[in-house]
Design an enzyme around this catalytic site. Structure first.
Site, short mmCIF file in Angstrom:
data_model
loop_
_atom_site.label_atom_id
_atom_site.label_comp_id
_atom_site.label_asym_id
_atom_site.label_seq_id
_atom_site.Cartn_x
_atom_site.Cartn_y
_atom_site.Cartn_z
N ASP A 9 6.15 2.69 1.53
CA ASP A 9 5.21 1.67 2.01
C ASP A 9 4.55 2.21 3.27
OD1 ASP A 9 3.91 -0.53 3.06
OD2 ASP A 9 5.49 -1.95 2.53
N HIS A 10 3.26 2.45 3.19
CA HIS A 10 2.55 3.07 4.32
C HIS A 10 2.46 2.13 5.53
CE1 HIS A 10 0.58 6.55 5.78
NE2 HIS A 10 0.13 6.97 4.60
N ARG A 11 2.84 0.87 5.34
CA ARG A 11 2.82 -0.05 6.48
C ARG A 11 3.99 0.18 7.42
NH1 ARG A 11 2.70 -5.61 3.21
NH2 ARG A 11 4.36 -4.43 2.17
N CYS A 25 5.63 3.16 7.92
CA CYS A 25 5.66 4.49 8.54
C CYS A 25 4.46 5.30 8.07
CB CYS A 25 6.95 5.23 8.21
SG CYS A 25 7.07 5.75 6.48
N PRO A 55 0.85 -1.20 0.00
CA PRO A 55 0.00 0.00 0.00
C PRO A 55 0.88 1.24 0.00
CG PRO A 55 0.12 -0.92 2.21
CD PRO A 55 0.91 -1.84 1.32
#
Length: 461
Positions: free
Chosen positions: A431-433, A435, A257
């Site tokens: 990758d929004h996972r 940070c 994501p």
């Protein structure tokens, strides 16, 4: 990996490392009936990582080639059969010819004889030895009916008959541009024709002219993958590196994501520093990419959350202490991402030297597979293509990628006054996972500040 009887030794495709399970045959450098030595390169294959030259572990006479150019071969599958001696090999090779060609004696040069296809032959010239015996030697040119990927060897009178062996990639480049390799002056060791030799010939000769109605032109249209079909549709197989790129980018888009943020930065001072460093050390490759790499390494040390990956199986974020910096390099074979190992331990000069070395290997197709894996962060200078911005796809399984746009003159407010400055756009996909936007924005702002005020890097040196 080799098996076989006393009369025949079977060499199988060896483990090429990096978890690779298959490879595609690019081209053979030998054909049935040729004599090979121990550790002689007999075939070039393309894995999902790079082109690899595969040597044979024993000497003898080639009896059988288990595949043709374009075939996909699994690790451990038969690759080449070799006989113990020239005499025995010749007899066995003749037996292969009779069994597989219905007694016609036609051999598919450079193709596995176990595959269906129209028999095509390459002419071979026999030279008389001092004792009057006949000695077979490959012809310097191929007949019109020879397959386009057949092995090519030339005899160079200047090196007393030593063969000038061309890489299949170099040979294909010459064929695609209509270059007669017999007229090319080799610059490599032992009179080997290198890629640059072909490129120089292309530059001198211009585009090849092939008669529209010639038999050779007709054959190429019929056999070339990706040729236009009758309905005007072109189908190009996803193979080798192109397939690996497609699979990796698809996986990245499917699993990660991602989010992208960008900022414009005044690179005037950075270009000034580059010019000063190049003048001070003209023998060192201290280019813009080296300075940007230094900035990235410094930024990752301040924001270690971004030097990581996500282990979906364990549901964990894996954070790395070492920075293995990948950089996107466009090559004739496609997009590659060589990795600078332990970039955090290098000086700016060392980074520049390693970037220059890996770039040169990438352009010649000589990168070893291990150099194309293990990265923890990627730098993409797409400004070399003349574009301002992009939303780059993360190089899976990494967590972030920084993109650099072209540097152009733009109006810029400097100390309250309008001025013309060298401006670039920086884009950062993460990758929004691993940070949130605060960390990503902090990293990008730090990079932009270093671009605008490169003297701040001294604090981290």
């Amino acid at each position: 990996m080799s098996t076989g009887t006393a009369k025949e030794q079977l060499f199988r495709l060896p483990d090429l490392g990096e978890g690779l399970t298959e490879a595609e045959i690019i081209g053979w450098t030998v054909s049935v009936g040729d004599t090979v030595e121990i550790d002689q390169v007999v075939v070039e294959v393309e894995t999902a990582k790079a082109a690899v030259e595969v040597p044979v572990p024993f000497a003898g006479t080639v009896l059988h080639l288990h595949g043709k150019a374009g075939d996909s071969v699994d690790v451990g599958a038969p690759l080449i059969s070799v006989g113990p001696s020239a005499d025995a090999g010749a007899a066995a090779a003749e037996q292969y010819r009779e069994e597989e060609q219905g007694g016609s004696g036609n051999v598919l040069i450079g193709y596995g004889t176990g595959h269906a296809g129209t028999p095509r032959r390459r002419r071979r010239i026999r030279h008389s030895s001092p004792t009057g015996s006949q000695q077979a030697a490959p012809a310097p040119t191929q007949s019109d009916s020879a397959p386009p990927d057949a092995a090519v060897r030339l005899r160079d009178s200047g090196t007393q008959g030593a063969p000038r062996v061309l890489s299949p990639l170099v040979r294909k480049l010459a064929r695609d541009h209509g270059i007669d390799i017999a007229q090319v002056t080799p610059s490599g060791p032992s009179a080997v024709i290198l890629r640059k030799d072909i490129e120089q010939s292309i530059a001198r000769s211009g585009p090849p002219a092939v008669p529209a109605g010639s038999a050779d032109n007709s054959a190429r249209q019929e056999t070339t993958p990706g040729a236009l079909q009758a309905d005007g549709v072109e189908r190009i197989p996803l193979r080798g590196l192109r397939r690996a790129i497609a699979e990796k980018l698809t996986r990245s888009r499917t699993e990660i994501p991602d989010a992208t943020t960008w900022v414009d930065a005044d690179a005037t001072n950075l270009l000034r520093v580059k010019k000063v460093l190049q003048a001070a050390a003209p023998d060192q490759p201290l280019g813009l990419l080296a300075l940007l790499a230094r900035i990235c390494v410094s930024g990752l040390q301040r924001f270690p959350e971004l030097n990581s990956s996500v282990d979906t199986a364990q549901n964990e974020i894996v954070r790395y202490s070492a920075v293995h910096l990948g950089f996107a390099a466009q090559t004739p074979r496609g997009l590659m991402v060589p990795v600078v190992r332990d970039a955090h331990r290098m000086t700016t000069a060392q980074l520049g030297a390693e970037l220059a070395r890996l770039t040169a290997l990438a352009r010649t197709g000589s990168l070893p597979p291990e150099v194309l894996t293990g990265g923890t962060f990627t730098l993409n200078n797409y400004g070399v293509f003349g574009v301002d911005g992009s939303t780059p796809i993360i190089n899976h399984p990494e967590a972030a990628i920084l993109g650099i746009g072209r540097i152009v003159d733009k109006p810029w407010v400097l100390q309250g006054e309008l001025a013309v400055r060298k401006v670039t756009q920086l884009s950062f996909t993460f990758d929004h996972r691993v940070c949130d936007g605060g960390v990503a924005g902090g990293f990008l702002r730090y990079v932009a500040d270093c671009v605008e005020h490169p003297e701040t890097l001294i604090v981290d040196l």
